[in-house]
Design a protein around this motif. Structure first.
Motif, PDB file in Angstrom:
ATOM      1  N   GLN A 109       0.821  -1.248   0.114  1.00 33.04           N
ATOM      2  CA  GLN A 109       0.227  -0.128   0.048  1.00 33.04           C
ATOM      3  C   GLN A 109       0.896   1.162   0.066  1.00 33.04           C
ATOM      4  O   GLN A 109       0.594   2.132  -0.708  1.00 33.04           O
ATOM      5  CB  GLN A 109      -0.792  -0.002   1.107  1.00 33.04           C
ATOM      6  CG  GLN A 109      -2.240   0.847   1.164  1.00 33.04           C
ATOM      7  CD  GLN A 109      -2.776   0.684  -0.441  1.00 33.04           C
ATOM      8  OE1 GLN A 109      -3.270  -0.494  -0.654  1.00 33.04           O
ATOM      9  NE2 GLN A 109      -3.234   1.860  -0.853  1.00 33.04           N
ATOM     10  N   LEU A 112       2.267   1.625  -3.331  1.00 32.13           N
ATOM     11  CA  LEU A 112       1.373   2.320  -4.119  1.00 32.13           C
ATOM     12  C   LEU A 112       1.155   3.709  -3.839  1.00 32.13           C
ATOM     13  O   LEU A 112       1.147   4.563  -5.134  1.00 32.13           O
ATOM     14  CB  LEU A 112      -0.036   1.516  -4.279  1.00 32.13           C
ATOM     15  CG  LEU A 112       0.043  -0.092  -4.409  1.00 32.13           C
ATOM     16  CD1 LEU A 112      -1.516  -0.692  -4.092  1.00 32.13           C
ATOM     17  CD2 LEU A 112       0.153  -0.012  -6.201  1.00 32.13           C
ATOM     18  N   GLU A 113       1.035   4.347  -2.868  1.00 32.80           N
ATOM     19  CA  GLU A 113       1.111   5.593  -2.619  1.00 32.80           C
ATOM     20  C   GLU A 113       2.232   6.473  -2.921  1.00 32.80           C
ATOM     21  O   GLU A 113       2.173   7.555  -3.653  1.00 32.80           O
ATOM     22  CB  GLU A 113       1.009   5.686  -1.084  1.00 32.80           C
ATOM     23  CG  GLU A 113      -0.322   5.553  -0.290  1.00 32.80           C
ATOM     24  CD  GLU A 113      -1.575   5.965  -0.888  1.00 32.80           C
ATOM     25  OE1 GLU A 113      -1.371   7.258  -1.292  1.00 32.80           O
ATOM     26  OE2 GLU A 113      -2.592   5.099  -1.304  1.00 32.80           O
ATOM     27  N   LEU A 115       3.849   5.486  -5.641  1.00 29.76           N
ATOM     28  CA  LEU A 115       3.705   5.310  -7.100  1.00 29.76           C
ATOM     29  C   LEU A 115       3.055   6.471  -7.816  1.00 29.76           C
ATOM     30  O   LEU A 115       3.371   7.123  -8.775  1.00 29.76           O
ATOM     31  CB  LEU A 115       3.550   4.039  -7.662  1.00 29.76           C
ATOM     32  CG  LEU A 115       4.669   2.884  -7.980  1.00 29.76           C
ATOM     33  CD1 LEU A 115       3.862   1.869  -8.502  1.00 29.76           C
ATOM     34  CD2 LEU A 115       5.610   3.608  -8.909  1.00 29.76           C
ATOM     35  N   LYS A 116       1.906   6.940  -6.941  1.00 27.11           N
ATOM     36  CA  LYS A 116       1.069   7.666  -7.537  1.00 27.11           C
ATOM     37  C   LYS A 116       1.711   9.298  -7.671  1.00 27.11           C
ATOM     38  O   LYS A 116       1.247   9.787  -8.343  1.00 27.11           O
ATOM     39  CB  LYS A 116      -0.028   7.798  -6.527  1.00 27.11           C
ATOM     40  CG  LYS A 116      -1.100   6.848  -6.710  1.00 27.11           C
ATOM     41  CD  LYS A 116      -2.317   7.024  -5.487  1.00 27.11           C
ATOM     42  CE  LYS A 116      -3.308   5.851  -5.582  1.00 27.11           C
ATOM     43  NZ  LYS A 116      -3.995   5.773  -4.182  1.00 27.11           N
ATOM     44  N   LYS A 118       4.394   9.632  -9.043  1.00 29.25           N
ATOM     45  CA  LYS A 118       5.239   9.549 -10.194  1.00 29.25           C
ATOM     46  C   LYS A 118       6.725   9.854 -10.013  1.00 29.25           C
ATOM     47  O   LYS A 118       7.450  10.786 -10.350  1.00 29.25           O
ATOM     48  CB  LYS A 118       4.981  10.516 -11.398  1.00 29.25           C
ATOM     49  CG  LYS A 118       3.194  10.505 -11.650  1.00 29.25           C
ATOM     50  CD  LYS A 118       3.511   9.334 -12.669  1.00 29.25           C
ATOM     51  CE  LYS A 118       1.990   9.337 -13.411  1.00 29.25           C
ATOM     52  NZ  LYS A 118       1.713   8.210 -14.224  1.00 29.25           N
ATOM     53  N   LEU A 132       3.450  -5.147  -9.826  1.00 30.19           N
ATOM     54  CA  LEU A 132       2.767  -3.776  -9.962  1.00 30.19           C
ATOM     55  C   LEU A 132       2.541  -3.372 -11.319  1.00 30.19           C
ATOM     56  O   LEU A 132       1.553  -2.771 -11.897  1.00 30.19           O
ATOM     57  CB  LEU A 132       3.900  -2.783  -9.356  1.00 30.19           C
ATOM     58  CG  LEU A 132       3.962  -2.725  -8.078  1.00 30.19           C
ATOM     59  CD1 LEU A 132       5.354  -2.161  -7.521  1.00 30.19           C
ATOM     60  CD2 LEU A 132       2.693  -2.107  -7.276  1.00 30.19           C
ATOM     61  N   SER A 135      -0.752  -5.160 -12.417  1.00 29.31           N
ATOM     62  CA  SER A 135      -2.000  -4.714 -12.076  1.00 29.31           C
ATOM     63  C   SER A 135      -2.192  -3.267 -12.568  1.00 29.31           C
ATOM     64  O   SER A 135      -2.912  -2.479 -12.041  1.00 29.31           O
ATOM     65  CB  SER A 135      -1.966  -4.625 -10.385  1.00 29.31           C
ATOM     66  OG  SER A 135      -0.797  -3.768  -9.853  1.00 29.31           O
ATOM     67  N   LYS A 136      -1.330  -2.665 -13.350  1.00 21.94           N
ATOM     68  CA  LYS A 136      -1.204  -1.532 -13.881  1.00 21.94           C
ATOM     69  C   LYS A 136      -1.106  -0.266 -13.147  1.00 21.94           C
ATOM     70  O   LYS A 136      -1.538   0.771 -13.504  1.00 21.94           O
ATOM     71  CB  LYS A 136      -2.720  -1.348 -15.009  1.00 21.94           C
ATOM     72  CG  LYS A 136      -2.939  -2.533 -15.933  1.00 21.94           C
ATOM     73  CD  LYS A 136      -4.090  -2.065 -16.767  1.00 21.94           C
ATOM     74  CE  LYS A 136      -4.106  -2.546 -18.166  1.00 21.94           C
ATOM     75  NZ  LYS A 136      -4.006  -4.356 -18.173  1.00 21.94           N
ATOM     76  N   LYS A 137      -0.338  -0.594 -12.222  1.00 27.44           N
ATOM     77  CA  LYS A 137       0.139   0.348 -11.215  1.00 27.44           C
ATOM     78  C   LYS A 137       1.270   1.264 -11.592  1.00 27.44           C
ATOM     79  O   LYS A 137       1.804   2.321 -11.278  1.00 27.44           O
ATOM     80  CB  LYS A 137       0.258  -0.063  -9.730  1.00 27.44           C
ATOM     81  CG  LYS A 137      -0.998  -0.780  -9.361  1.00 27.44           C
ATOM     82  CD  LYS A 137      -2.075   0.055  -8.925  1.00 27.44           C
ATOM     83  CE  LYS A 137      -3.351  -0.509  -8.370  1.00 27.44           C
ATOM     84  NZ  LYS A 137      -4.839  -0.146  -8.668  1.00 27.44           N
ATOM     85  N   LEU A 138       2.055   0.420 -12.559  1.00 23.25           N
ATOM     86  CA  LEU A 138       3.620   0.722 -12.908  1.00 23.25           C
ATOM     87  C   LEU A 138       3.528   0.786 -14.131  1.00 23.25           C
ATOM     88  O   LEU A 138       3.366  -0.282 -14.813  1.00 23.25           O
ATOM     89  CB  LEU A 138       4.618   0.152 -12.233  1.00 23.25           C
ATOM     90  CG  LEU A 138       6.009   0.229 -12.590  1.00 23.25           C
ATOM     91  CD1 LEU A 138       6.502   1.509 -12.253  1.00 23.25           C
ATOM     92  CD2 LEU A 138       7.003  -0.562 -12.055  1.00 23.25           C
ATOM     93  N   LYS A 139       3.660   1.718 -15.031  1.00 27.72           N
ATOM     94  CA  LYS A 139       3.773   1.858 -16.661  1.00 27.72           C
ATOM     95  C   LYS A 139       5.094   1.828 -17.052  1.00 27.72           C
ATOM     96  O   LYS A 139       5.827   2.869 -16.882  1.00 27.72           O
ATOM     97  CB  LYS A 139       3.244   3.042 -16.874  1.00 27.72           C
ATOM     98  CG  LYS A 139       1.449   3.150 -16.538  1.00 27.72           C
ATOM     99  CD  LYS A 139       0.819   4.541 -16.971  1.00 27.72           C
ATOM    100  CE  LYS A 139      -0.720   4.075 -16.424  1.00 27.72           C
ATOM    101  NZ  LYS A 139      -1.120   3.758 -15.107  1.00 27.72           N
TER     102      LYS A 139
END
Length: 386
Positions: A109, A112-113, A115-116, A118, A132, A135-139
């Protein structure tokens, strides 16, 4: 003109502040190639300055004003990725470049915070990065520079499919850099398929400045007495030894035996929790214990200063493995010793691949709580000649 003078003033200033006086061969060769945007396959011994050889060009080439993740560094172990993050944080302090660590065993978690927001650069282990991305959280398509540290391990069969999937999700014009202490023919083939006309760099231990004198020695011992012999070596004053075993089962058996003895030894292996591994490494680095026993995988890429002894608890399987492990001592001008605990059944194998060493290995015995030159029949746990 050195590559340092081609860097932005902020990095030139940081280089001065770090007090580095020597530019390492891998840095001299690799930094201009990375700055030119070339794909690179680089082999250089552990502790030869590889991390900075790719960190500096990344810092130079990313744009902190752009709200996207532009560079990714992948490492096979949590410890190595933490080490890389520490180097990055030290260098990016006071700048707008942001760094996030994405490793297994840590709070998802929280990652993820981060990563948001950037981050400019991410450092991670294959499993967590793959999770990641899936689950499309990391591009991955935003990544412009991708570095595989200890790339031969990342390209080994267990990680290869994950690694290929990650690399293939990046854009074609991205830069791919693979660095490692050892590079097999198999890794070269895999890398060539994924890279575009890679520049190949190879630095050997002989190319490094300030190499100390390294003595190679062995002590004959029954297999069953190795753990106790290690315990006794751990009490020798001034020893800071990195001990290698060939497999995890052997390490776990030794760990169990050592738990109930007066011992100055810690272990490092993949089944330990993150906090346990950190505690063991800190104790070894701070000198609270004098021997760290590890498998090769667990010790890969770890930067540990002033190792006085490399101890081969098990004779390595190949001469390359022997030389690679042994390269952890005799650095920065300090002398070192490579000691093999030699069981009868391994003598032939050991003699075969040490015959090409620059100096003949010396036989030693434990005498009066010290390692001294001397020949004996097999030494038992109490150090008595049999």
């Amino acid at each position: 003109m050195t590559f340092i003078e081609e860097l932005s003033p902020v990095w030139q200033e940081k280089w001065k502040k770090t007090g580095f006086e020597t530019i390492m061969p891998i840095q001299e060769q690799m930094i201009p190639e990375m700055m030119a945007g070339n794909d690179i396959l680089a082999q250089s011994p552990t502790g030869s300055g590889k991390t900075l050889a790719y960190v500096l060009p990344i810092l130079e080439r990313v744009n902190p004003e752009k709200p996207s993740t532009q560079a990714m560094i992948i490492a096979p172990s949590q410890e190595l990725s933490m080490q890389i993050v520490n180097v990055l944080r030290e260098w990016t302090e006071g700048t707008d470049i942001t760094v996030t660590q994405l490793i297994g065993g840590a709070n998802m978690q929280r990652q993820l915070e981060k990563l948001k927001k950037k981050p400019t650069i991410v450092v991670g282990t294959p499993g967590r990065l793959n999770e990641l991305v899936k689950s499309k959280k990391l591009k991955m398509h935003e990544i412009r520079i991708l570095v595989l540290d200890e790339g031969d391990q990342l390209m080994a069969r267990e990680h290869r499919n994950v690694m290929k999937a990650l690399i293939e999700k990046t854009q074609n014009e991205r830069q791919l850099v693979l660095v490692s202490a050892t590079i097999t023919e198999e890794v070269k083939l895999v890398a060539d398929r994924l890279m575009q006309n890679p520049t190949r760099l190879h630095v050997t231990a002989e190319d490094l400045p300030m190499q100390g004198k390294v003595t190679h020695s062995f002590i004959k011992v029954d297999e069953r007495d190795k753990t106790d012999l290690l315990r006794r070596i751990s009490h020798i004053e001034g020893v800071k030894g990195l001990a290698f075993v060939n497999n995890l089962d052997q390490l776990l058996m030794k760990e169990n035996k050592l738990k109930f003895r007066d011992t100055k030894i810690v272990t490092l292996h993949s089944e330990m929790r993150k906090d346990e591994r950190k505690k063991a490494l800190d104790a070894f680095r701070n000198g609270e214990v004098s021997i760290l026993i590890a498998t090769e995988v667990a010790a890969r890429g770890l930067d540990i200063d002033l190792v006085t002894h490399v101890i081969h608890v098990d004779v390595p399987k190949t001469i390359d493995q022997y030389l690679h492990r042994s390269g952890r001592t005799g650095r920065a001008g300090a002398d070192g010793e490579v000691l093999t605990l030699l069981a009868y059944q391994d003598e032939r194998h050991y003699k075969k691949f040490t015959k090409d060493l620059p100096s003949k290995p010396v036989q030693k015995i434990m005498h009066g709580g010290e390692l001294v030159e001397g020949s004996s029949k097999t030494v038992n746990a109490k150090g008595n000649k049999k």
